[in-house]
Enzyme design. Structure first.
Site, PDB file in Angstrom:
ATOM      1  N   GLU A   1      18.574 -26.728  13.057  1.00 24.72           N
ATOM      2  CA  GLU A   1      17.187 -26.578  12.614  1.00 24.72           C
ATOM      3  C   GLU A   1      16.303 -27.401  13.526  1.00 24.72           C
ATOM      4  O   GLU A   1      16.594 -28.574  13.783  1.00 24.72           O
ATOM      5  CB  GLU A   1      16.989 -27.056  11.168  1.00 24.72           C
TER       6      GLU A   1
ATOM      7  N   GLU B   1      22.244 -29.800   4.712  1.00 26.63           N
ATOM      8  CA  GLU B   1      21.732 -31.178   4.758  1.00 26.63           C
ATOM      9  C   GLU B   1      22.317 -32.083   3.681  1.00 26.63           C
ATOM     10  O   GLU B   1      21.581 -32.698   2.896  1.00 26.63           O
ATOM     11  CB  GLU B   1      20.198 -31.170   4.686  1.00 26.63           C
TER      12      GLU B   1
END
Length: 462
Positions: A355, A235
């Site tokens: 995710e 991320e």
């Protein structure tokens, strides 16, 4: 001769019955208007388990590659269902917790999950892999060796992430701390992306991990088919530069560097999928306006040399509102479809939803909602699969074995305690495995087969 004829007639009749049962199950799924009823849509036929097991036994263990917008293994499509369990290396260090690594792979394999995403980093923290720049704890490295060797035993491939954007497990802030300790003039954690010394620290870590020889298997990581792909960062965000230029330059440098060390494996960035300045017509799909200010740019970032496939995360309960609502499902549908479309129309590569999940701590949460969310993600990706599209796979956040509840951030799925979710996962896994087994990459995806069996063998009814 008469007995032989009868034998083959019986076999033909048996196969016909099996085929009719399979098509009936698929049609009931395709014709369903709702994803709310896990029992009716996702009842797992025993036959599908046999198909899955048979194909897995025959599959040679070789590297995952990319052909256009598809992943392939041994020349066949590789659409996958997977999961995240980030703490595997840390648990493998201690003999008292090492068994949990085996447990989670056993349980994942039992429901047909074939890819796991986990951390290949722990910087300067408790049980650190990298204690200081280029200084490693051999016992922790041996734990990562064990994780990879156990994954191979259960035919699960690994996406290994190389550093964190966040402070957990060290992350970019730890690199900045190391830099300050070395006398560098650093003012922000985002200096991780731009300062040449910190870049050199990261490159040294990449080189160390990729060239590691596994002490269990004696296979160098960069040669191991168990590794699906390298992820540059979990991320990444660079909020100090909303133009995205600073992060873009880092991605350009690091993707090429990883490929220079390991040209065999696939590489992905680890992005959440937010649209940025390069595509003003797409920012409407972002969950909020803040998403445009974090320095990432989904399309531009993924047009970099050395990046093989796109990554996207899905967290409406973090990005829109914590309270569960129908709007979360609507966002999830448009978010997935927009990224699949972009991967096909602009990027020409697979996209992985690396995710997705929902926290049990959210107001209004219940297990039925979680099943609805998972079913929604699966159904959209299955629609992409049956067309040979860019929706390469997804990874549930996150799968835990029993006895690890103290690690639960609210998103943990314990299969033994979640039978309905487990059934949903199983059926998705089986359908994808069946598709991979029966449809070669030479199939013309827009073909319309007239014969029912030919239609089944390819894709139209999946």
């Amino acid at each position: 001769m008469e007995k032989l004829v009868l034998k083959y007639r019986f076999l033909a009749l048996y196969l016909a019955v099996v085929f009719i049962m399979f098509i009936g199950r698929i049609e009931s799924y395709e014709n369903s208007e709702s994803v709310d009823s896990a029992d009716s849509i996702f009842a797992l036929p025993e036959m599908n388990n046999r198909i899955y097991q048979h194909s897995e036994m025959e599959e040679a263990w070789s590297l995952v590659q990319k052909n256009g917008n598809q992943f392939i293994v041994n020349g066949l499509p590789f659409y996958f269902n997977g999961f995240n369990t980030y703490w595997l290396m840390v648990f493998a260090v201690d003999q008292s917790t090492r068994g949990k690594v085996t447990e989670v792979f056993q349980q994942a394999s039992a429901v047909g999950l074939t890819v796991c995403r986990t951390w290949a980093f722990n910087d300067g923290q408790w049980r650190a892999l990298q204690k200081t720049p280029s200084v490693y704890d051999e016992e922790v490295f041996k734990a990562l060796d064990f994780v990879i060797s156990e994954a191979k035993k259960y035919k699960i491939r690994l996406i290994l992430s190389l550093v964190n954007n966040w402070k957990a497990y060290g992350g970019k802030s730890q690199y900045v701390k190391w830099g300050k300790a070395a006398g560098l003039n650093l003012t922000s954690d985002d200096d991780f992306f731009s300062h040449p010394t910190l870049r050199s620290y990261y490159k040294a870590h990449v080189k160390m991990v990729l060239n590691r020889v596994n002490t269990v298997t004696n296979i160098t990581y960069k040669d191991d088919p168990t590794i699906f792909a390298w992820e540059l960062m979990n991320e990444p965000r660079c909020e100090s530069d909303s133009s995205g230029n600073k992060l873009q330059e880092w991605i350009e440098e690091m993707a090429v560097y990883v490929k220079s060390v390991d040209p065999k494996h696939l590489v992905e960035i680890g992005l959440e999928g937010f649209y940025g300045p390069s595509t003003p017509n797409r920012v409407q799909f972002n969950p909020n306006t803040y998403a445009q200010q974090v320095g990432t740019d989904f399309v531009r970032n993924h047009q970099v040399l050395g990046v093989d496939f796109a990554s996207v995360h899905i967290y409406p309960d973090s990005w829109i509102s914590q309270t569960i609502s129908d709007s979360h499902i609507q966002f999830t549908k448009s978010w997935i479809q927009s990224h699949v479309d972009d991967a096909e129309n602009f990027l020409g590569m697979p996209v992985v939803f690396a995710e997705f999940g929902v926290s049990a701590k959210d107001p209004g949460y219940n297990s039925t909602y979680r099943d609805t969310l998972v079913s929604t993600v699966y159904k959209i990706l299955l629609n992409s699969t049956r067309k040979g599209g860019s929706g390469g796979g997804c990874l549930l956040w996150q799968l835990f074995p029993e006895g690890t509840d103290y690690m639960d951030d609210g998103y943990a799925v314990i299969l033994s305690k979640s039978p309905s979710t487990s059934d949903i996962i199983s059926l998705q896994s089986t359908r994808l495995t069946t598709f991979n087994s029966l449809c070669s990459r030479k199939c013309h995806w827009d073909c319309k087969k007239k014969h029912a069996m030919e239609t089944f063998l390819y894709h139209d009814e999946l």
